[in-house]
Design a protein around this motif. Structure first.
Motif, PDB file in Angstrom:
ATOM      1  N   UNK A   3     -33.917  47.951  14.884  1.00  0.00           N
ATOM      2  CA  UNK A   3     -32.553  47.506  15.167  1.00  0.00           C
ATOM      3  C   UNK A   3     -32.172  47.763  16.615  1.00  0.00           C
ATOM      4  N   UNK A   4     -32.701  48.837  17.188  1.00  0.00           N
ATOM      5  CA  UNK A   4     -32.312  49.227  18.544  1.00  0.00           C
ATOM      6  C   UNK A   4     -33.073  48.465  19.622  1.00  0.00           C
ATOM      7  N   UNK A   5     -34.303  48.063  19.354  1.00  0.00           N
ATOM      8  CA  UNK A   5     -35.139  47.579  20.465  1.00  0.00           C
ATOM      9  C   UNK A   5     -35.696  46.171  20.309  1.00  0.00           C
ATOM     10  N   UNK A   6     -35.729  45.607  19.107  1.00  0.00           N
ATOM     11  CA  UNK A   6     -36.485  44.370  18.883  1.00  0.00           C
ATOM     12  C   UNK A   6     -36.031  43.204  19.748  1.00  0.00           C
ATOM     13  N   UNK A   7     -34.738  43.137  20.066  1.00  0.00           N
ATOM     14  CA  UNK A   7     -34.214  41.977  20.795  1.00  0.00           C
ATOM     15  C   UNK A   7     -34.004  42.252  22.284  1.00  0.00           C
ATOM     16  N   UNK A   8     -34.480  43.382  22.784  1.00  0.00           N
ATOM     17  CA  UNK A   8     -34.236  43.730  24.182  1.00  0.00           C
ATOM     18  C   UNK A   8     -35.031  42.830  25.137  1.00  0.00           C
ATOM     19  N   UNK A   9     -34.468  42.477  26.281  1.00  0.00           N
ATOM     20  CA  UNK A   9     -35.166  41.614  27.247  1.00  0.00           C
ATOM     21  C   UNK A   9     -36.459  42.220  27.789  1.00  0.00           C
ATOM     22  N   UNK A  10     -36.554  43.554  27.798  1.00  0.00           N
ATOM     23  CA  UNK A  10     -37.747  44.200  28.348  1.00  0.00           C
ATOM     24  C   UNK A  10     -38.902  44.322  27.386  1.00  0.00           C
ATOM     25  N   UNK A  11     -38.725  43.853  26.161  1.00  0.00           N
ATOM     26  CA  UNK A  11     -39.763  43.988  25.132  1.00  0.00           C
ATOM     27  C   UNK A  11     -40.667  42.760  25.138  1.00  0.00           C
ATOM     28  N   UNK A  12     -41.980  42.997  25.201  1.00  0.00           N
ATOM     29  CA  UNK A  12     -42.953  41.903  25.090  1.00  0.00           C
ATOM     30  C   UNK A  12     -43.692  41.919  23.758  1.00  0.00           C
ATOM     31  N   UNK A  13     -43.550  42.990  22.995  1.00  0.00           N
ATOM     32  CA  UNK A  13     -44.224  43.061  21.708  1.00  0.00           C
ATOM     33  C   UNK A  13     -43.868  44.338  20.973  1.00  0.00           C
ATOM     34  N   UNK A  14     -44.017  44.289  19.660  1.00  0.00           N
ATOM     35  CA  UNK A  14     -43.808  45.462  18.805  1.00  0.00           C
ATOM     36  C   UNK A  14     -45.121  45.823  18.146  1.00  0.00           C
ATOM     37  N   UNK A  15     -45.504  47.082  18.260  1.00  0.00           N
ATOM     38  CA  UNK A  15     -46.723  47.560  17.617  1.00  0.00           C
ATOM     39  C   UNK A  15     -46.319  48.320  16.358  1.00  0.00           C
ATOM     40  N   UNK A  16     -46.887  47.892  15.250  1.00  0.00           N
ATOM     41  CA  UNK A  16     -46.489  48.389  13.940  1.00  0.00           C
ATOM     42  C   UNK A  16     -47.584  49.293  13.391  1.00  0.00           C
ATOM     43  N   UNK A  17     -47.325  50.596  13.252  1.00  0.00           N
ATOM     44  CA  UNK A  17     -48.360  51.523  12.825  1.00  0.00           C
ATOM     45  C   UNK A  17     -48.560  51.546  11.312  1.00  0.00           C
ATOM     46  N   UNK A  18     -49.760  51.970  10.943  1.00  0.00           N
ATOM     47  CA  UNK A  18     -50.075  52.268   9.539  1.00  0.00           C
ATOM     48  C   UNK A  18     -49.775  51.103   8.585  1.00  0.00           C
ATOM     49  N   UNK A  19     -50.078  49.895   9.028  1.00  0.00           N
ATOM     50  CA  UNK A  19     -49.855  48.725   8.186  1.00  0.00           C
ATOM     51  C   UNK A  19     -50.899  48.697   7.068  1.00  0.00           C
ATOM     52  N   UNK A  20     -50.444  48.440   5.854  1.00  0.00           N
ATOM     53  CA  UNK A  20     -51.359  48.382   4.704  1.00  0.00           C
ATOM     54  C   UNK A  20     -51.249  47.086   3.915  1.00  0.00           C
ATOM     55  N   UNK A  21     -50.249  46.254   4.218  1.00  0.00           N
ATOM     56  CA  UNK A  21     -50.050  45.054   3.407  1.00  0.00           C
ATOM     57  C   UNK A  21     -49.394  43.954   4.233  1.00  0.00           C
ATOM     58  N   UNK A  22     -49.709  42.695   3.927  1.00  0.00           N
ATOM     59  CA  UNK A  22     -49.126  41.585   4.693  1.00  0.00           C
ATOM     60  C   UNK A  22     -47.622  41.477   4.554  1.00  0.00           C
ATOM     61  N   UNK A  23     -47.060  41.903   3.428  1.00  0.00           N
ATOM     62  CA  UNK A  23     -45.609  41.760   3.281  1.00  0.00           C
ATOM     63  C   UNK A  23     -44.835  42.661   4.241  1.00  0.00           C
TER      64      UNK A  23
END
Length: 276
Positions: free
Chosen positions: A79-99
């Motif tokens: 909520x705090x960072x996803x739409x910021x102009x300085x963001x080029x990508x989000x790295x999502x840790x410990x992913x276990x499922x496509x959903x």
């Protein structure tokens, strides 16, 4: 971002001065970490400092690794960072499922143009088993990679080569999903540059492209190993000249057989050599 980023430098999100230094380090991508590199009592400050630092566009790509998606911290991070102009990508840790990927893509779709680019880190046996399903979960997903420290603990691996099957599994899944080759996971000993070099050479042989780092001194080693050598560039140029002169399979004077697959690899070599 360079079409072939080779170095991904992780920096703690609760140290904004280090983020500034990282942007001048020569890394292709800076990854601001809100997860493992930040102590529990510093998580909120790290989020707020990162949000403030990335209010404006940055001179090179900046990704943010949020906290584990099954923790309450992740929602606040997104909520705090996803739409910021300085963001080029989000790295999502410990992913276990496509959903999980689908959920993040849907909940961050307020960003201009849709969800920001997402990168999944596979850090468990379950994540590895579902690598291709994760890799094809959503168009916003732009890459997958391993988190080897957690994976090693999950599997009880006692020797580094015990992770090679998992490494190859992720490389194949990325290719099958038409994603870029994954970067290697970090080499944790920042002073062991010889070990880093040998590990990078092994990773390159497996099919990785580039590597995550935790210290700027690691960057030149990673880049040197992953860039084509002068000999590889010369060979690629020879292959392409021969292919232009004579279409179809053929043998070079040195005995090297070339066909369409060899030509494709030669194009990749020269593209990487001239990536900047």
């Amino acid at each position: 971002m360079s079409p072939h980023p080779l170095t991904w430098l992780y920096v703690p999100g609760d140290r904004p001065e280090t983020v500034t230094k990282a942007l001048a380090s020569g890394a292709d991508v800076v990854v601001v970490d809100l997860e493992d590199a930040v102590a529990p009592d510093r998580k909120r400050y790290a989020r707020e400092a990162t949000a403030e630092r990335l209010t404006d566009p940055q001179p090179l790509p900046v990704h943010v690794r949020v906290n584990a998606l099954d923790s309450p911290l992740a929602a606040a991070d997104l909520a705090a960072i996803a739409a910021l102009p300085g963001i080029s990508g989000l790295r999502l840790p410990k992913v276990t499922a496509p959903d999980q990927i689908t959920h993040v893509a849907q909940t961050t779709a307020w960003a201009e143009g849709g969800a920001p680019p997402l990168y999944a880190l596979l850090e468990s046996a379950l994540g590895i088993e579902r690598a291709y399903a994760v890799a094809t979960a959503h168009p916003a997903l732009r890459g997958i990679a391993l988190g080897e420290a957690d994976l090693r603990a999950d599997l009880g691996v006692r020797h580094d080569r015990g992770l090679d099957w998992s490494r190859s599994r992720v490389i194949v899944a990325a290719r099958a999903a038409s994603l870029p080759p994954p970067p290697q996971s970090v080499h944790p000993d920042t002073r062991d540059l010889e070990g880093l070099e040998a590990s990078c050479a092994h990773g390159r042989a497996l099919g990785f492209l580039g590597r995550a780092a935790v210290h700027p001194r690691q960057l030149p080693v990673i880049e040197r190993v992953y860039l084509p050598t002068a000999e590889e560039i010369e060979q690629a140029e020879t292959v392409l000249k021969a292919a232009e002169a004579h279409r179809g399979a053929q043998a070079l004077p040195n005995g090297t057989f070339i066909d369409a697959a060899v030509v494709t690899q030669a194009h990749r070599t020269l593209s990487l050599a001239h990536r900047r």
